[in-house]
Write an enzyme that holds these catalytic residues in place. Structure first.
Site, PDB file in Angstrom:
ATOM      1  N   GLU A  91       0.812  -1.202   0.000  1.00 19.03           N
ATOM      2  CA  GLU A  91       0.000   0.000   0.000  1.00 19.03           C
ATOM      3  C   GLU A  91       0.851   1.259   0.000  1.00 19.03           C
ATOM      4  O   GLU A  91       1.922   1.303   0.588  1.00 19.03           O
ATOM      5  CB  GLU A  91      -0.925  -0.006   1.223  1.00 19.03           C
ATOM      6  CG  GLU A  91      -1.922  -1.145   1.127  1.00 19.03           C
ATOM      7  CD  GLU A  91      -2.976  -1.114   2.220  1.00 19.03           C
ATOM      8  OE1 GLU A  91      -4.153  -1.185   1.872  1.00 19.03           O
ATOM      9  OE2 GLU A  91      -2.624  -0.999   3.404  1.00 19.03           O
ATOM     10  N   CYS A 115       7.432  -5.307  15.567  1.00 17.68           N
ATOM     11  CA  CYS A 115       7.087  -4.325  16.598  1.00 17.68           C
ATOM     12  C   CYS A 115       5.665  -4.654  17.064  1.00 17.68           C
ATOM     13  O   CYS A 115       4.775  -4.874  16.249  1.00 17.68           O
ATOM     14  CB  CYS A 115       7.170  -2.906  16.042  1.00 17.68           C
ATOM     15  SG  CYS A 115       8.853  -2.469  15.553  1.00 17.68           S
ATOM     16  N   CYS A 118       2.330  -2.773  15.778  1.00 12.43           N
ATOM     17  CA  CYS A 118       2.216  -2.448  14.351  1.00 12.43           C
ATOM     18  C   CYS A 118       1.534  -3.583  13.605  1.00 12.43           C
ATOM     19  O   CYS A 118       1.928  -4.751  13.735  1.00 12.43           O
ATOM     20  CB  CYS A 118       3.598  -2.204  13.772  1.00 12.43           C
ATOM     21  SG  CYS A 118       3.583  -1.882  11.989  1.00 12.43           S
TER      22      CYS A 118
HETATM   23  N1  SAH Z   1       9.964   0.343   9.783  1.00 14.70           N
HETATM   24  C1  SAH Z   1       9.984   1.788   9.761  1.00 14.70           C
HETATM   25  C2  SAH Z   1       8.759   2.362   9.076  1.00 14.70           C
HETATM   26  C3  SAH Z   1       7.508   1.983   9.810  1.00 14.70           C
HETATM   27  S1  SAH Z   1       6.011   2.827   9.796  1.00 14.70           S
HETATM   28  C4  SAH Z   1      10.082   2.285  11.177  1.00 14.70           C
HETATM   29  O1  SAH Z   1       9.956   1.497  12.100  1.00 14.70           O
HETATM   30  O2  SAH Z   1      10.307   3.472  11.364  1.00 14.70           O
HETATM   31  C5  SAH Z   1       6.157   4.434  10.331  1.00 14.70           C
HETATM   32  C6  SAH Z   1       5.776   4.708  11.784  1.00 14.70           C
HETATM   33  O3  SAH Z   1       4.464   4.258  12.155  1.00 14.70           O
HETATM   34  C7  SAH Z   1       6.744   4.048  12.720  1.00 14.70           C
HETATM   35  O4  SAH Z   1       7.192   4.972  13.659  1.00 14.70           O
HETATM   36  C8  SAH Z   1       5.884   2.992  13.362  1.00 14.70           C
HETATM   37  O5  SAH Z   1       6.406   2.613  14.591  1.00 14.70           O
HETATM   38  C9  SAH Z   1       4.542   3.691  13.447  1.00 14.70           C
HETATM   39  N2  SAH Z   1       3.433   2.776  13.724  1.00 14.70           N
HETATM   40  C10 SAH Z   1       3.364   1.464  13.470  1.00 14.70           C
HETATM   41  N3  SAH Z   1       2.190   0.961  13.887  1.00 14.70           N
HETATM   42  C11 SAH Z   1       1.482   1.991  14.395  1.00 14.70           C
HETATM   43  C12 SAH Z   1       0.170   2.113  14.940  1.00 14.70           C
HETATM   44  N4  SAH Z   1      -0.649   1.062  15.038  1.00 14.70           N
HETATM   45  N5  SAH Z   1      -0.237   3.331  15.335  1.00 14.70           N
HETATM   46  C13 SAH Z   1       0.575   4.402  15.204  1.00 14.70           C
HETATM   47  N6  SAH Z   1       1.814   4.348  14.683  1.00 14.70           N
HETATM   48  C14 SAH Z   1       2.262   3.159  14.287  1.00 14.70           C
END
Ligand code: SAH
Length: 355
Positions: A91, A115, A118
């Site tokens: 996406e 994580c 996520c």
């Molecule tokens: N792998 C990269 C890009 C990930 S997505 C990274 O970890 O930075 C971008 C951001 O969205 C990251 O900071 C991630 O931790 C956050 N994120 C992931 N799941 C989330 C959720 N359910 N709610 C809010 N932010 C989230």
């Protein structure tokens, strides 16, 4: 087998052109057709010599991922679901704001980092995206959105914050970044292209050397005990080393700070004590903070922090002189908000089977 020219940045394309006995400047013309105008048909590239078009048709293709679905949210956010073959899809999200338009791009099919908050992480991991599949997201969005009548660009910023850990797919991400920055392709400013990482330290150093762009680091916790749980790669690359890596990165970076992303999880990492601990952690790192209210998904087991908790947390950081923004949730009616990008991942780690 024909090569996919979307996999090539300027240097690689010049190499390919010399292999087929063509002058390197022709490669630049081709790049403009492909990336500025979104053309994927060699026969329509009218200022390329006929025999060159013939050669290209024989040996090459312009093959972006195929478009499965396009969704529009009520707030103007748009999302594209792109097939990358074998039942997998990724996406891409466009977020319009007053002074800019940001495209959020995916780098992997799923993610291996797990994580805990996520939804991409929960889906497991299939594979890295090819450079063509990464830049192909910008190619599609650029084609769909076009330019303003005055020629102004609609997509002014790119963030590598979609599905996947960009620094775990280093070479392909750098090739795609080169195209984002190249004037013959998308011509974006280094300051407006952001790689977001959970903290893959050796790759942060390499990025600083090879292709310094703006850096965001997903911090999410002020100490190792908590970060080990939320961002498990912390067990390999703990916070003290991560802070040192951020300082090293700033020497190369186009901006003189890193952005720390911090997801606000109710009762988990969002108290005033956490904020104070955070101040001690980052005291030697020039940084800004971006607080992200948690976006829930089924079975996550976490809740979003109350607005009042986010506000108190923010005040502690601001009182210490830090710049803090709170990310507005955008596009959540089409599941396009942070952590809601799910695409379609055929998990090869079989994590889904356990969950
Ligand atoms: N792998 C990269 C890009 C990930 S997505 C990274 O970890 O930075 C971008 C951001 O969205 C990251 O900071 C991630 O931790 C956050 N994120 C992931 N799941 C989330 C959720 N359910 N709610 C809010 N932010 C989230």
């Amino acid at each position: 087998m024909s090569v996919n020219l979307l996999d090539f940045d300027a240097a690689k394309l010049a190499g390919f052109f010399s292999e087929i006995g063509e002058k390197p400047f022709r490669a630049k013309q081709l790049m403009r057709w492909v990336h500025h105008f979104g053309e994927d048909d060699f026969s329509k590239m009218s200022d390329l010599a006929k025999d060159l078009r013939g050669k290209l048709q024989e040996r090459a293709v312009i093959r972006p991922p195929s478009l499965l679905r396009e969704l529009d949210a009520s707030d103007g956010t748009r999302k594209w679901l792109l097939s990358v073959g074998e039942g997998n899809a990724v996406e891409t999200v466009f977020i319009p704001e007053n002074d800019r338009g940001t495209l959020c791009i995916s780098s992997q099919v799923g993610c291996a980092l797990e994580c805990s908050f996520c939804s991409t992480g929960r889906q497991g991991f299939n594979r890295n995206l090819a450079a063509a599949e990464i830049i192909g997201q910008l190619w599609w969005a650029n084609r769909a959105l076009g330019r303003e009548p005055g020629g102004e660009r609609i997509i002014s910023n790119v963030v590598m914050m979609g599905m996947g850990e960009p620094l775990a797919n280093f070479e392909n991400v750098v090739t795609a970044l080169n195209l984002m920055l190249d004037d013959h392709a998308y011509g974006l400013s280094r300051r407006r292209v952001t790689v977001s990482t959970a903290g893959v330290i050796p790759a942060m150093d390499r990025l600083g050397e090879r292709c310094p762009v703006a850096l965001a680091v997903s911090l999410h916790a002020p100490n190792d005990a908590l970060r080990d749980i939320l961002v498990p790669i912390n067990r390999k690359y703990p916070l003290a080393e991560l802070m040192a890596a951020c300082r090293r990165y700033i020497e190369h970076a186009p901006r003189d700070f890193v952005t720390f992303e911090y997801v606000m999880l109710d009762g988990v990492n969002d108290t005033v004590l956490h904020a104070k601990e955070l101040l001690r952690l980052v005291k030697d790192v020039p940084c800004k903070f971006n607080l992200i209210p948690f976006n829930p998904f089924p079975g996550s087991g976490y809740r979003r922090s109350a607005d009042s908790a986010i506000e108190s947390f923010r005040m502690v950081l601001m009182d210490a002189g830090l710049v803090v923004t709170t990310r507005r949730t955008r596009g959540d009616d089409i599941d396009a908000a942070c952590g809601q990008l799910a695409g379609k991942v055929l998990d090869r780690t079989r994590r889904g089977a356990v969950a």
